[in-house]
Design a protein around this motif. Structure first.
Motif, short mmCIF file in Angstrom:
data_model
loop_
_atom_site.label_atom_id
_atom_site.label_comp_id
_atom_site.label_asym_id
_atom_site.label_seq_id
_atom_site.Cartn_x
_atom_site.Cartn_y
_atom_site.Cartn_z
N LEU A 223 0.82 -1.21 0.00
CA LEU A 223 0.00 0.00 0.00
C LEU A 223 0.86 1.26 0.00
CD1 LEU A 223 -2.76 -1.05 2.56
CD2 LEU A 223 -2.92 -1.00 0.08
N GLU A 224 2.05 1.19 0.58
CA GLU A 224 2.97 2.32 0.60
C GLU A 224 4.38 1.81 0.32
OE1 GLU A 224 2.79 5.02 3.89
OE2 GLU A 224 0.66 4.65 4.23
N ARG A 225 5.27 2.73 0.00
CA ARG A 225 6.67 2.38 -0.23
C ARG A 225 7.39 2.37 1.12
NH1 ARG A 225 5.34 5.97 -4.46
NH2 ARG A 225 5.51 5.02 -6.54
N TRP A 226 7.33 1.24 1.78
CA TRP A 226 7.86 1.16 3.14
C TRP A 226 9.38 1.27 3.18
CZ3 TRP A 226 3.91 2.13 5.84
CH2 TRP A 226 2.66 1.58 5.57
N GLU A 227 10.05 1.04 2.06
CA GLU A 227 11.51 1.18 2.07
C GLU A 227 11.95 2.64 2.19
OE1 GLU A 227 10.26 1.56 -2.20
OE2 GLU A 227 9.76 0.24 -0.51
#
Length: 307
Positions: A223-227
């Motif tokens: 859902l999001e760019r957690w990196e």
């Protein structure tokens, strides 16, 4: 011409003469005072920025800003209104006298009972982990998440909603991150909790434990760019990232923000203003704190059974 008209005429001539000479009133004229019963000077609103109104009490515990963060005003200056904030604090205290709102943090497991006219018992109870706590004042809200029948369910609760009948803290703890939205992309076991879970009561005076668990993310897509976020509660972010993802994450990094003192100042409330706010509501919150501790002791005490 009677006496009153003569007096009025002479006063009028004096005023005309004084205006020609650029004076408000002649030297011998005394401005009449307004009777006290006719005009009362309006009292100014409580200004928390005025140093005279900052009555700081040394008895205010320092953990109040963590236990009751919703009493602090919004950090954004353009959304501030001292009169509205004072009225909201009064409404919040009145609401807390009707319902026990316990201490909890992001990562704590809660059970919220609300009135629901469409349910069988006219009430609905939901158990889940708090993944975020946001806003301030009367509109403070928090989100609970649980996985039921292999389906992730999240409910957004307004903390001071009159439909809430009971808030229970089943497990009081903190997590490594301030927000736990990444649980949406983690495996279900990190968000699954028993609806019939019993409360785990900590001993009185014990500090709030920090859960060091690190969740594992499912493969992409997310859902999001957690990196791109500095997450301490996730263990396998780099396993699902290729060189392109890391290169783009490197471009949007802002390591200098932790040295930006003005940005930190705009995102927080000064300590003097915090003390002024809590000194205003300290007595009511202290009484509610004592009542909550008394109820907690009753739950811990188990009356022995007769043999």
């Amino acid at each position: 011409m009677n006496i009153s008209s003569r007096i009025h005429r002479s006063i009028t001539q004096c005023l005309v003469f004084s205006k020609r000479n650029k004076g408000a009133y002649p030297r011998f004229y005394v401005k009449p005072k307004t009777p006290q019963w006719f005009y009362t000077k309006p009292q100014p609103a409580f200004d928390i920025h005025n140093p005279k109104n900052r009555i700081v009490s040394n008895a205010i515990p320092p953990e109040f800003r963590h236990v009751y963060p919703e009493f602090l005003p919004d950090p954004k200056i353009e959304w501030r209104n001292t009169v509205r904030e004072k009225l909201e604090r009064m409404d919040m205290l009145n609401r807390r006298k009707q319902i026990d709102i316990p201490e909890f943090y992001v990562g704590s497991i809660l059970a919220v009972t609300t009135s629901d006219p469409h349910s069988a018992g006219k009430t609905n109870r939901f158990v889940g982990i708090c993944i975020d706590r946001f806003y301030t004042g009367i509109r403070t809200a928090f989100i609970l998440r649980n996985v039921i029948d292999h389906q992730g369910i999240e409910i957004d609760y307004q903390m001071y909603d009159p439909t809430i009948q009971k808030i229970e803290v089943l497990r009081l703890e903190k997590r490594l991150d301030d927000k736990l939205y990444y649980l949406r992309d983690c495996y279900p076991e990190y968000s699954t909790f028993d609806p019939e879970m019993e409360a785990e009561i900590l001993p009185e005076g014990a500090s709030v434990p920090v859960n060091p668990v690190q969740a594992k993310l499912k493969p992409r897509p997310w859902l999001e760019r957690w990196e791109r976020q500095d997450l301490k509660g996730v263990s396998n972010v780099l396993e699902h990232c290729v060189e392109k993802h890391l290169r783009k994450a490197k471009k949007v990094e802002t390591p200098w923000e932790k040295y930006d003192l003005m940005k930190q100042y705009r995102r927080t409330i000064p300590e003097e203003e915090q003390s002024a706010v809590y000194s205003e509501v300290f007595s009511e919150l202290h009484q509610l704190e004592l009542m909550r501790k008394k109820l907690k002791r009753k739950k811990v005490f188990v009356r022995p059974k007769k043999a």
